[in-house]
Write a protein that holds these residues in place. Sequence first.
Motif, PDB file in Angstrom:
ATOM      1  N   VAL A   1     -10.567   3.388   0.513  1.00  0.00           N
ATOM      2  CA  VAL A   1     -10.551   1.954   0.227  1.00  0.00           C
ATOM      3  C   VAL A   1     -11.926   1.543  -0.287  1.00  0.00           C
ATOM      4  O   VAL A   1     -12.957   1.976   0.238  1.00  0.00           O
TER       5      VAL A   1
ATOM      6  N   CYS B   1      -3.352  -0.096   5.403  1.00  0.00           N
ATOM      7  CA  CYS B   1      -3.895   1.186   4.923  1.00  0.00           C
ATOM      8  C   CYS B   1      -3.988   2.202   6.054  1.00  0.00           C
ATOM      9  O   CYS B   1      -3.802   3.411   5.842  1.00  0.00           O
TER      10      CYS B   1
ATOM     11  N   VAL C   1      -3.057   6.852   1.603  1.00  0.00           N
ATOM     12  CA  VAL C   1      -4.307   6.198   1.196  1.00  0.00           C
ATOM     13  C   VAL C   1      -5.501   7.108   1.483  1.00  0.00           C
ATOM     14  O   VAL C   1      -5.804   7.424   2.628  1.00  0.00           O
TER      15      VAL C   1
ATOM     16  N   VAL D   1       0.810  -1.226   0.000  1.00  0.00           N
ATOM     17  CA  VAL D   1       0.000   0.000   0.000  1.00  0.00           C
ATOM     18  C   VAL D   1       0.841   1.273   0.000  1.00  0.00           C
ATOM     19  O   VAL D   1       0.303   2.367  -0.200  1.00  0.00           O
TER      20      VAL D   1
ATOM     21  N   VAL E   1      -7.109   2.104  -2.708  1.00  0.00           N
ATOM     22  CA  VAL E   1      -6.955   0.650  -2.614  1.00  0.00           C
ATOM     23  C   VAL E   1      -8.284  -0.001  -2.970  1.00  0.00           C
ATOM     24  O   VAL E   1      -9.314   0.303  -2.369  1.00  0.00           O
TER      25      VAL E   1
END
Length: 361
Positions: A118, A109, A115, A73, A79
């Motif tokens: 998700v 994450c 990030v 990640v 993601v």
Amino acid sequence: MDKALVLVTGASGYLGAHCVKVLLGRGYRVRGTVRSLKNALKVEPVKKLDPSGKLLTLIEADLNKKDGWENAVAGCEYVLHVASPFPLGGTQETIDTAIAGTKNVFEACAKETSVKKVVLTSSLVAVSEGHRAETRRLTEDDWSILEGSIAYVKSKTLAEKAAWDFVKEKKHKNNFPLTVILPGAIMGPPLTDDKGTSVESAVQMMTMSGLPRITFACIDVRDCATAHVEAMTRPESDGMRVICCEADPIYLTDMAKRLSEEFVSQGYSPATKTIPDWIIKVGSVFSGKLSALAPRLGMETRFDNTRLREVLGVHPNDSREAMVDMAYELIDRGIIKKTPKYRGKPKSRNGNTNEIHSVKL
């Protein structure tokens, strides 16, 4: 300026590969995880999605192991956690792998500040099991009743609940938003030669002599992949579950009739006859697979796909046409044997359905 880097878990899988294709088509940089880089059958077709070799990188990562996910990640803005075991039926190991894999990815994450969001692939079976909903449409507010459910149903439901519990804690270094996609039965042309469960089902449709009187809520794999990418960048979907299927179910025999229209003249005999209910019920005493089918005979569960259409802008393709595209692809790949009468896929079926006309901005 380079487009964002997106991690796709299970990049060599049936749905994962299509997610990679959609992302690459929109110019994103993609990092995909696979269980083994040595498995050429799965890896090489995915690599071919990026002829330049500049936008796609594949790395190894195991859902059951924490090691490797922080590196996977690292530097990613988004993601798509697509990877999950999909056996018919499943075991306790199926459940454990799904939950552990979700936790391992989410923990990584939560430590990676790059990030932004998700998107998790769950399943319609996390909504529908245990409900007899002929009088109403099931929505994202519904959850499956797990008592008496098979391991696969439990794996998808419990893994999704673990994901929501993790995000709701909001005690992490990186508290990212989550959208969950709930696909129905996925069909459409595969991008690899891997013979997974969806492919096996299509092969049976083209070769079996009869089909049980059951329905499925279906989604074209290309529409499903598009839904994941749309959810990724649409903040209005943050915190949502999104049912991803056609609103009305389709009987297997209706699917087979469309296959018959397309392929009988080409030397194939798709199953169009319905197996009498009593045969399934008697057989259920001796067969685990038939015992799972018996309670579903004649059940017509309908779903509310408003969020798919209005929040993500994805208007599902006819699943019968997706099945036709799938059959052509399986024949061309040699997974279904070519007959002397086979004419090949018509040029009119070469378009990328989901990217051309299913998305409305």
